[in-house]
Design an enzyme around this catalytic site. Structure first.
Site, short mmCIF file in Angstrom:
data_model
loop_
_atom_site.label_atom_id
_atom_site.label_comp_id
_atom_site.label_asym_id
_atom_site.label_seq_id
_atom_site.Cartn_x
_atom_site.Cartn_y
_atom_site.Cartn_z
N LYS A 52 0.80 -1.22 0.00
CA LYS A 52 0.00 0.00 0.00
C LYS A 52 0.84 1.28 0.00
O LYS A 52 0.30 2.38 -0.15
CB LYS A 52 -0.97 -0.01 1.17
C1 LIG Z 1 -2.35 -7.24 3.50
C2 LIG Z 1 -3.10 -6.73 2.33
N1 LIG Z 1 -3.24 -7.53 1.26
C3 LIG Z 1 -3.95 -7.13 0.18
C4 LIG Z 1 -4.52 -5.88 0.11
C5 LIG Z 1 -5.33 -5.50 -1.11
O1 LIG Z 1 -4.74 -4.47 -1.89
P1 LIG Z 1 -5.64 -3.56 -2.80
O2 LIG Z 1 -6.33 -2.57 -1.91
O3 LIG Z 1 -4.70 -2.91 -3.75
O4 LIG Z 1 -6.63 -4.44 -3.49
C6 LIG Z 1 -4.38 -5.00 1.20
C7 LIG Z 1 -5.01 -3.69 1.19
O5 LIG Z 1 -5.03 -2.97 2.15
C8 LIG Z 1 -3.66 -5.44 2.33
O6 LIG Z 1 -3.51 -4.66 3.41
#
Ligand SMILES: Cc1ncc(COP(=O)(O)O)c(C=O)c1O
Length: 330
Positions: A52
């Protein structure tokens, strides 16, 4: 003795912002010896410890460019924690006060981390889930609190779930990095979705480069809404993804299919990443790799296909339960 003259080198980064992105791509050949190959982006190596950071940098830069955010002015956001940690890195370097609203169900390590970078983290009580398992209703409760402050103060709200700069970060950074690092040899891309910024931006770029590439969304078992199924298990371990609603930024035209992963499989592959690869990562990373293995085993890709996925964050952001630490990975 006179001090040695200072020589400018390009080895010195001017700030933590230059540590964001360009993460290494690692082959998981011990965990999955084949057929096919799983290559994983080490997003835990970003300064905020997660994927992020990329969208944090893009969304703040976009807001400063278009005047929505003035230099030095306060920033507000709702997050499962990783967006807050990424924003805390950017806000510290750019000198903005930052207040984060996060469900109390999200791991407290994230609150500690963002506060260490100068942010304020307001932890909103859960309405539905339990600690470590955060539902959409829990996120909505945090959002409600945040919106009250936005209304009262008029401060800039990052709004990751609706902010196109979130997708753009992955279209301009993550996708091109994967293409370059694989020399254009990538048959499939697999990723979980919270806001879906990662999936939508990366997949769009990779499909433009190679229209034959297959892109799959990873959903937690029981909350497979992108697959078109009803939600029967809103509470799962994939914090930051799988909220049981189709994200506003999600683009169906860059997706070929969905893959479902249970909590048990995510935990199993999280552990295998540690013991076989020396990579201590979080639950969605485990889920991504579990899904990549399933995809290769399903036989729908060429035999020696390369599947790229994301190690979204570090395992240091969680408190695994004792049964997970001891779990059998045979
Ligand atoms: C640990 C984790 N994995 C996956 C994601 C998903 O990412 P995205 O918001 O780009 O879909 C997040 C989003 O906050 C996350 O914190």
């Amino acid at each position: 003795m006179a001090p040695a003259p200072r020589v400018e080198t390009n080895e010195i980064k001017s700030s933590a912002l230059e540590l964001i992105g360009n993460t290494p791509l690692v082959a998981l050949d011990r965990l999955h010896p084949g057929p096919g190959r799983i290559l994983a982006k080490c997003e835990f190596m970003n300064p905020g410890g997660s994927i992020k950071d990329r969208s944090s940098l893009y969304m703040i830069n976009a807001a400063l460019r278009n005047g929505e955010l003035k230099p030095g002015n306060p920033i507000l956001e709702v997050t499962s924690g990783n967006q807050g940690c990424g924003l805390a890195v950017v806000a510290a370097v750019k000198d903005h006060p930052l207040t984060i609203y996060m469900s109390a169900g999200n791991s407290e390590q994230r609150a500690i981390q963002m506060e260490a970078c100068g942010a304020k983290c307001i932890r909103v009580p859960q309405v539905e889930g339990v600690y470590g398992k955060v539902t959409y209703a829990d996120v909505q409760a945090a959002e409600e609190e945040c919106l009250k402050t936005v209304e009262k103060t008029g401060h800039f709200l990052v709004n990751q779930f609706y902010n196109e700069a979130n997708v753009q970060a992955h279209y301009e950074m993550t996708g091109p990095e994967i293409w370059r690092q694989t020399g254009g040899h990538v048959d499939a891309f697999v990723a979980t979705a919270g806001t879906s910024g990662t999936f939508s931006g990366t997949s769009k770029y990779l499909k433009e480069k190679n229209p034959a590439l297959k892109a799959y969304i990873v959903e937690p078992e029981g909350a497979e809404v992108i697959a078109g199924k009803p939600v029967w298990k809103a509470c799962h371990k994939l914090q930051g993804s799988g909220y049981g609603v189709v994200p506003a930024l999600f683009k169906y035209d860059v997706m070929d299919g969905t893959l479902s992963v249970s909590d048990e499989e995510a935990v199993q592959y999280k552990r295998l990443l540690g013991v076989k690869e020396g990579l201590y990562v979080g639950y969605t990373s485990g889920a991504n790799v579990a899904a990549a293995v399933k995809l290769l085993q399903a036989g729908c890709l060429p035999e020696h296909a390369w599947v790229v996925t994301m190690l979204n964050d570090t395992g240091l952001k969680y408190s695994p339960t004792p049964d997970e630490v001891k779990s059998d990975d045979s």
